[in-house]
Each structure stands twice: as structure tokens, then as C-alpha cells.
Write a protein that holds these residues in place. Sequence first.
Motif, short mmCIF file in Angstrom:
data_model
loop_
_atom_site.label_atom_id
_atom_site.label_comp_id
_atom_site.label_asym_id
_atom_site.label_seq_id
_atom_site.Cartn_x
_atom_site.Cartn_y
_atom_site.Cartn_z
N UNK A 415 119.63 67.40 61.59
CA UNK A 415 120.03 66.02 61.34
C UNK A 415 119.30 65.48 60.12
N UNK A 416 120.06 64.91 59.19
CA UNK A 416 119.50 64.40 57.94
C UNK A 416 119.70 62.89 57.90
N UNK A 417 118.62 62.14 57.71
CA UNK A 417 118.68 60.69 57.60
C UNK A 417 118.21 60.27 56.20
N UNK A 418 118.31 58.99 55.86
CA UNK A 418 117.79 58.56 54.55
C UNK A 418 116.34 58.92 54.31
N UNK A 419 115.53 58.99 55.35
CA UNK A 419 114.13 59.40 55.14
C UNK A 419 114.05 60.83 54.62
N UNK A 420 114.94 61.69 55.10
CA UNK A 420 114.95 63.08 54.63
C UNK A 420 115.43 63.16 53.19
N UNK A 421 116.48 62.39 52.87
CA UNK A 421 116.93 62.37 51.47
C UNK A 421 115.80 61.91 50.56
N UNK A 422 115.05 60.88 50.99
CA UNK A 422 113.95 60.38 50.16
C UNK A 422 112.88 61.44 49.97
N UNK A 423 112.55 62.17 51.03
CA UNK A 423 111.55 63.23 50.90
C UNK A 423 111.99 64.32 49.93
N UNK A 424 113.31 64.46 49.77
CA UNK A 424 113.83 65.45 48.83
C UNK A 424 113.95 64.91 47.41
N UNK A 425 113.44 63.69 47.18
CA UNK A 425 113.38 63.16 45.82
C UNK A 425 114.52 62.25 45.44
N UNK A 426 115.31 61.80 46.42
CA UNK A 426 116.43 60.91 46.12
C UNK A 426 116.02 59.47 46.34
N UNK A 427 116.09 58.68 45.28
CA UNK A 427 115.57 57.32 45.28
C UNK A 427 116.23 56.49 46.37
N UNK A 428 115.41 55.76 47.11
CA UNK A 428 115.85 54.89 48.20
C UNK A 428 116.62 55.64 49.29
N UNK A 429 116.43 56.95 49.33
CA UNK A 429 117.01 57.73 50.40
C UNK A 429 118.51 57.84 50.36
N UNK A 430 119.11 57.81 49.16
CA UNK A 430 120.55 57.99 49.07
C UNK A 430 120.87 59.17 48.17
N UNK A 431 121.76 60.07 48.61
CA UNK A 431 122.19 61.17 47.75
C UNK A 431 123.27 60.77 46.76
N UNK A 432 123.67 59.48 46.78
CA UNK A 432 124.80 59.03 45.96
C UNK A 432 124.38 58.21 44.75
#
Length: 502
Positions: A415-432
Motif C-alpha cells: 500500500x502506497x500513501x502520500x507519505x511513501x511518495x514523499x519518502x521517494x522524493x516527490x514534493x508534497x507526496x504527489x507523483x503528479x
Amino acid sequence: MRVIVIGAGLAGLSTACHLVGSGHEVTVVERQDGPGGRGIRRTQDGFAFDTGPTVLTMPGLLADAAAAAGSRLADLIHLERLDPAYRAVYADGSEIRVRHGIEAMRDEIAATCGPDDASAFPRFAEWLRRLHDVEMPHFIDAQFDSPLDLLRSPVAAATLTRLGGFRRLGPVIRSWFRDERLHRLFSFQALYAGLPPDRALALYAVITYMDSIEGVWFPAGGMGQVPAALAAAAERGGAELRYDTSVRRLIRDANGAAAGVELDSAERLRAEAVVCTLDPPTAYRLLLPELRPPRAVRGGRYSPSAVVWHVGARGEPGPGIGHHNIHFGTEWSSAFRALVDDGRLMPSPSRLVTVPTLSEPQLAPAGHSVLYVLEPVPNLTGTVDWRREREPMRERLAIFLAQNGYPTDVVTEHLVTPLDWARDGMHLGTPFALSHTFGQTGPFRPSNLERRVPGLVFAGSGTVPGVGVPIVLISGKLAAARVRAYLPDATPPPRRTVRAPL
């Protein structure tokens, strides 16, 4: 001339392909253990999860990148058109399938929505085609150095205006069709641009053209084969791909120009130019801490995020379920207001469920399924506490799957949430990345050039032209063109086409 590309996602691989074809010595450095970036493949317990985009459109752009590196796409990957492209499910239990071809889709609309809307569809499809034909060469596959560049094609701008491209998407779609279900089906794509349909410009109907008219494709072996194919093309063209390799900082020469990168291992890779595919806010924070980011980077409006639940389950979907399934909630405008304006979870959310094992059973053990479940959610500026909301979200998604005929005997999951996106370097936890408001589009979007650091170029969804698989492939092409303009002395290799062994 040596060029380093940071990141082996689609943008970085596209950049590498276009650069090796023009004679540059290219090294791609990627922190993960393989190609794909946000779409890298994750394998666990006998299941393969492709973690990035699930919808592939405009495969000609993939072919262009492969050809630039001297390969034929057909020798690297096998693509099948999905027909229907989508199965749309509505709260009243009705369904509409997006069929390939004008006649087939007109017949589908006639059977589900009636003759008036069916008769409007061919004219609607022609309108979409005309939008695409004017936008692609003049406003998407185009470099911008200033807002004045919008005036370099006055005929194209006038045509786009005449077609209604600067009106709002939602009202324009409603002017074409009576059935409210079609309004949703042909405008939900605005979410890819980070906006509600009633606020997105109608010119973003070009996304609707890409999937509803040109069609949706799926590669044999799953979506992970897309970056694998581009990586193979880049390597065959002469690029070096270094995985499990993280960049610590950008090296600059005495004049401040990009001169290479220093890796976490302390190794230094020298180059005459560097292409960075990190999310721009992350790039400035990690690689350019001495520079104040451009206004569009530090103060821009960022798109909503998404929760994605990757599920490996025993059993197979019920009858009628498609490869891509869009489940529209009862709410529409109020759901977007909650998501975008209030930073809250959507009431009665719309969700995408992709079942890739319907097309590629080998992604799971026999008798099992892979599910990709996506729900749009606020980015980290919203009100949701994801440390508390993670498990309730999972439970709601499990109930939703069970209610709609999907297998729910979970064997393994991710399960991937905005916190995971943020940890991967995506600003404000959004991949978009940045939303595509008019003030964040074209010359108003963060440039792919950092003029304070000659030789540094950006590619990816955070820069021009924007978000989406076709668009980031173009961003790589545009980045390569910037490098060629900066390093014009590279000698292109002899043109040849590399074929895969039989």
C-alpha cells in the motif's frame, strides 16, 4: 561529449536514447536496482507489481525514442491494443465500455446512452483530433524560453482558441453530450492534469484523445517492460546504465557550469552536461542548495496525490470485469471540491482498478490475480493524517473490491500513501507534480533549463511539458535537444538499426 542523466525513469531513458543517437557519450545513474523510476517493478511472494502508470497511450513516442538510439521498438517489446480500453462503472450499476474505433464507440454509446449522444460522438472525436493536431507540434512537443514564445505560432493559437481550447473542459464536454455518464467518462482525465474538470482548460481534452480515440495498449510481460525496452535501446545505442547508484551532489566548474556528479560512494563522474529527472523541489534541495528555486517551483500549486494498493490475491475476477475499470462514485463536483479545495478525502470516491493478470497471467501464480487499486487523495498540504488513515483506507478498499466482484483473498500486498511518495522524493507526496493550471503550463511551468548553471537540464513531469507517460517521453526528447544546443560538437554515429536476436 559526455552527458550524465540522473534517473532511469521514462524521462531519463528517453533523454538517453535521443542523446546517444546524436553522438553523445551517456551515463545514466539510477539509485534503484533497475529501470523504471516511479514505475519500477516490485516482485514479492511470486507476484509482480508494476508500481507506476498502468495506462499506456501513444506508443509511437516510445518508438521514436527507440529509433533515436538505433533500435526498432517491435524488436524490444510486444504491444497489444486493449479493446475495450476501459470499463466504466457507475453508482446506479450501469456500465459503458470505451471501445476502439469511431464506429464501435458510437455503437456502444447508442446502446447505453441513446441515439442523440451516439450521433454526436463522431463529431466529438473529430474535435479531439483537431485539438491534438494543433497542440502536439506547437504547444506540447515544443521548447519555451519565455511567454512570448506562445506568439510564435499565431495561426496555431488562433486555431486552438477557435476550437474552444481555452474554455473549461467540464462545460465543453456537457455541450457535446446529454448523458451525465459521458460527461464523467470524457472529462475524468483532467485529474491527470491535477484539476477538476470544471476548472481544467478544454485543451486538456487532448488526454481524452490519447486514450479514448488513439487507444490504450498493454505490453506482453506487463508495464515493467516499457522502461526495460527503453533501457535496452539506450544500452544498445551505447549508453551506460548504472543501477544502485545514488548522486550526492552536482559538480560545478570554476565558472559555475555543470561538470558532473559526485556519488554517495564519493566517486566522481565528470561530464560536460547533466540532465536531472528528480522532482524539481527535490533537485534544488539536494543538488542545488545554494540556489533559490524558481518561483514556479517554490510557490506552485501541486496536484492531488493518490493511494495505490497493489494486491496479490487468490482467485480471479468475476465475469465482465475488464483490464482497466473506472468506478465512478455518486458524487462528482462536490468530490472534487473536497479533494482540491478542502484537502479532504473524496466523499463517495471514484477509483481505478487495473487487473493486469487478465492480459498477462504470468504476473501471478496460476489461479491468482494482481490488482492495482488507485484512489485520488489530497497531497500532504491536506488535512489527512496518513499515519492514522492508512489502515482505514486499506479496509475501505478491501470492502469496495469485495462489493464489486474482485478477488479479496489477499496473499501479499503493498500500500502506497502520500507519505511513501514523499519518502521517494516527490514534493508534497504527489507523483503528479505541479497541477496544469494555465499559469503552470508551457512557458509558465518550471523551465527545463537552469540558466544559472550552464549545462544543467531538467526532464520529467515537474518541468515542460508536464505529466503523463507520453508527455514525459517528450520531456526527455526536449531535454536532449537542450543538451545538443549546449554541446553542438558531438558527432552522430553511423545510422544503423539494431535488431534483437531471434
